[in-house]
Design a protein around this motif. Structure first.
Motif, PDB file in Angstrom:
ATOM      1  N   ARG A 137       0.839  -1.205   0.000  1.00  0.00           N
ATOM      2  CA  ARG A 137       0.000   0.000   0.000  1.00  0.00           C
ATOM      3  C   ARG A 137       0.872   1.252   0.000  1.00  0.00           C
ATOM      4  O   ARG A 137       0.612   2.209  -0.725  1.00  0.00           O
ATOM      5  CB  ARG A 137      -0.927  -0.008   1.208  1.00  0.00           C
ATOM      6  CG  ARG A 137      -1.965   1.106   1.139  1.00  0.00           C
ATOM      7  CD  ARG A 137      -2.957   1.101   2.274  1.00  0.00           C
ATOM      8  NE  ARG A 137      -3.318  -0.245   2.697  1.00  0.00           N
ATOM      9  CZ  ARG A 137      -3.657  -0.557   3.941  1.00  0.00           C
ATOM     10  NH1 ARG A 137      -3.694   0.364   4.881  1.00  0.00           N
ATOM     11  NH2 ARG A 137      -3.980  -1.788   4.260  1.00  0.00           N
ATOM     12  N   GLU A 138       1.931   1.230   0.799  1.00  0.00           N
ATOM     13  CA  GLU A 138       2.863   2.365   0.867  1.00  0.00           C
ATOM     14  C   GLU A 138       3.528   2.614  -0.493  1.00  0.00           C
ATOM     15  O   GLU A 138       3.614   3.759  -0.949  1.00  0.00           O
ATOM     16  CB  GLU A 138       3.917   2.031   1.928  1.00  0.00           C
ATOM     17  CG  GLU A 138       4.789   3.153   2.359  1.00  0.00           C
ATOM     18  CD  GLU A 138       5.660   2.734   3.542  1.00  0.00           C
ATOM     19  OE1 GLU A 138       5.865   3.587   4.419  1.00  0.00           O
ATOM     20  OE2 GLU A 138       6.146   1.580   3.587  1.00  0.00           O
ATOM     21  N   LEU A 139       3.987   1.554  -1.133  1.00  0.00           N
ATOM     22  CA  LEU A 139       4.622   1.695  -2.445  1.00  0.00           C
ATOM     23  C   LEU A 139       3.659   2.334  -3.449  1.00  0.00           C
ATOM     24  O   LEU A 139       4.073   3.193  -4.239  1.00  0.00           O
ATOM     25  CB  LEU A 139       5.084   0.335  -2.970  1.00  0.00           C
ATOM     26  CG  LEU A 139       6.231  -0.341  -2.225  1.00  0.00           C
ATOM     27  CD1 LEU A 139       6.454  -1.756  -2.756  1.00  0.00           C
ATOM     28  CD2 LEU A 139       7.507   0.475  -2.313  1.00  0.00           C
ATOM     29  N   GLU A 140       2.414   1.912  -3.422  1.00  0.00           N
ATOM     30  CA  GLU A 140       1.434   2.451  -4.366  1.00  0.00           C
ATOM     31  C   GLU A 140       1.005   3.867  -4.020  1.00  0.00           C
ATOM     32  O   GLU A 140       0.977   4.731  -4.883  1.00  0.00           O
ATOM     33  CB  GLU A 140       0.208   1.536  -4.420  1.00  0.00           C
ATOM     34  CG  GLU A 140       0.455   0.321  -5.273  1.00  0.00           C
ATOM     35  CD  GLU A 140      -0.823  -0.449  -5.521  1.00  0.00           C
ATOM     36  OE1 GLU A 140      -1.707  -0.478  -4.647  1.00  0.00           O
ATOM     37  OE2 GLU A 140      -0.924  -1.015  -6.626  1.00  0.00           O
ATOM     38  N   GLU A 141       0.642   4.089  -2.761  1.00  0.00           N
ATOM     39  CA  GLU A 141       0.137   5.411  -2.364  1.00  0.00           C
ATOM     40  C   GLU A 141       1.145   6.517  -2.614  1.00  0.00           C
ATOM     41  O   GLU A 141       0.791   7.623  -3.004  1.00  0.00           O
ATOM     42  CB  GLU A 141      -0.281   5.408  -0.885  1.00  0.00           C
ATOM     43  CG  GLU A 141      -1.608   4.740  -0.644  1.00  0.00           C
ATOM     44  CD  GLU A 141      -2.028   4.815   0.816  1.00  0.00           C
ATOM     45  OE1 GLU A 141      -1.491   5.660   1.575  1.00  0.00           O
ATOM     46  OE2 GLU A 141      -2.896   4.016   1.185  1.00  0.00           O
ATOM     47  N   TYR A 142       2.409   6.241  -2.347  1.00  0.00           N
ATOM     48  CA  TYR A 142       3.437   7.267  -2.498  1.00  0.00           C
ATOM     49  C   TYR A 142       4.170   7.168  -3.835  1.00  0.00           C
ATOM     50  O   TYR A 142       5.069   7.969  -4.100  1.00  0.00           O
ATOM     51  CB  TYR A 142       4.419   7.210  -1.331  1.00  0.00           C
ATOM     52  CG  TYR A 142       3.747   7.511  -0.019  1.00  0.00           C
ATOM     53  CD1 TYR A 142       3.351   8.802   0.310  1.00  0.00           C
ATOM     54  CD2 TYR A 142       3.475   6.488   0.882  1.00  0.00           C
ATOM     55  CE1 TYR A 142       2.712   9.081   1.504  1.00  0.00           C
ATOM     56  CE2 TYR A 142       2.844   6.755   2.092  1.00  0.00           C
ATOM     57  CZ  TYR A 142       2.459   8.046   2.397  1.00  0.00           C
ATOM     58  OH  TYR A 142       1.822   8.313   3.569  1.00  0.00           O
ATOM     59  N   SER A 143       3.806   6.176  -4.646  1.00  0.00           N
ATOM     60  CA  SER A 143       4.422   5.956  -5.957  1.00  0.00           C
ATOM     61  C   SER A 143       5.945   5.933  -5.855  1.00  0.00           C
ATOM     62  O   SER A 143       6.653   6.731  -6.459  1.00  0.00           O
ATOM     63  CB  SER A 143       3.956   7.026  -6.954  1.00  0.00           C
ATOM     64  OG  SER A 143       4.367   6.654  -8.250  1.00  0.00           O
ATOM     65  N   VAL A 144       6.431   4.979  -5.036  1.00  0.00           N
ATOM     66  CA  VAL A 144       7.854   4.847  -4.783  1.00  0.00           C
ATOM     67  C   VAL A 144       8.301   3.404  -5.020  1.00  0.00           C
ATOM     68  O   VAL A 144       7.486   2.485  -5.099  1.00  0.00           O
ATOM     69  CB  VAL A 144       8.229   5.264  -3.337  1.00  0.00           C
ATOM     70  CG1 VAL A 144       8.009   6.752  -3.121  1.00  0.00           C
ATOM     71  CG2 VAL A 144       7.463   4.452  -2.300  1.00  0.00           C
ATOM     72  N   VAL A 145       9.612   3.238  -5.119  1.00  0.00           N
ATOM     73  CA  VAL A 145      10.251   1.932  -5.161  1.00  0.00           C
ATOM     74  C   VAL A 145      11.383   1.949  -4.143  1.00  0.00           C
ATOM     75  O   VAL A 145      11.774   3.014  -3.658  1.00  0.00           O
ATOM     76  CB  VAL A 145      10.798   1.582  -6.571  1.00  0.00           C
ATOM     77  CG1 VAL A 145       9.671   1.450  -7.576  1.00  0.00           C
ATOM     78  CG2 VAL A 145      11.827   2.597  -7.038  1.00  0.00           C
TER      79      VAL A 145
END
Length: 170
Positions: free
Chosen positions: A103-111
């Motif tokens: 969820r964190e990766l998607e919500e903040y659009s990070v890798v």
């Protein structure tokens, strides 16, 4: 009528997917489980087996001990375990952490990026890891491929954002 396009190579690739078993492949290709088993007995690369190697042997970085204390590293190992073995063996705690991680990766659009020059900081005791903004070059990977990353063709499957994610209701 059974499909004749099922090969050993297809079976091996499908078995790498989380939760896929020989019986599932037999149903998908309208063949008997025995037919799938027989194709696996033919010469070729070994079929994947759960627990056949340590997860840490499949990470695409050379990670010294100091970087293994990071929560980033643990999250990535949890992801790898899920990609290799599916959800059924995940503890409730790992299911929760993975669900939050995705969820964190998607919500903040990070890798997640690994670079030994990244200093330690809050929540990253050993340093070496950080979130970086997702770019088009990242595709559907959850990690940043950089000069510290040695990817095999299989890694491009293992390090993708999974289509089916662990369910946590807590």
């Amino acid at each position: 009528m059974p499909r004749s396009d099922l090969t050993r190579e297809i079976i091996v690739e499908l078995l790498k997917q989380p939760g896929i078993k020989q019986a599932d492949i037999a149903r998908m290709y309208n063949v008997s489980p025995a037919a799938v088993s027989q194709k696996l007995k033919k010469p070729g690369p070994p079929a994947p087996t759960k627990g056949a190697y340590k997860l840490t042997e499949t990470v695409p970085w050379s990670v010294d001990r100091q970087y293994r204390v990071s929560p980033f590293y643990r999250k990535l190992l949890n992801h790898l375990e899920y990609m290799e073995n599916g959800e059924k063996d995940l503890t409730r705690d790992k299911r929760k952490r993975l669900s939050l991680f995705y969820r964190e990766l998607e919500e903040y659009s990070v890798v997640v990026e690994f670079d030994p020059s990244i200093p330690p900081g809050p929540g990253n005791a050993g340093g070496g890891w950080r979130y970086v903004p997702r770019t088009e070059a990242d595709g559907d990977l959850i990690i940043r491929v950089n000069e510290h990353t040695e990817m095999t063709p299989r890694d491009y499957t293992l390090w993708k954002m999974p289509k089916i994610r662990p369910v946590y209701e807590g």
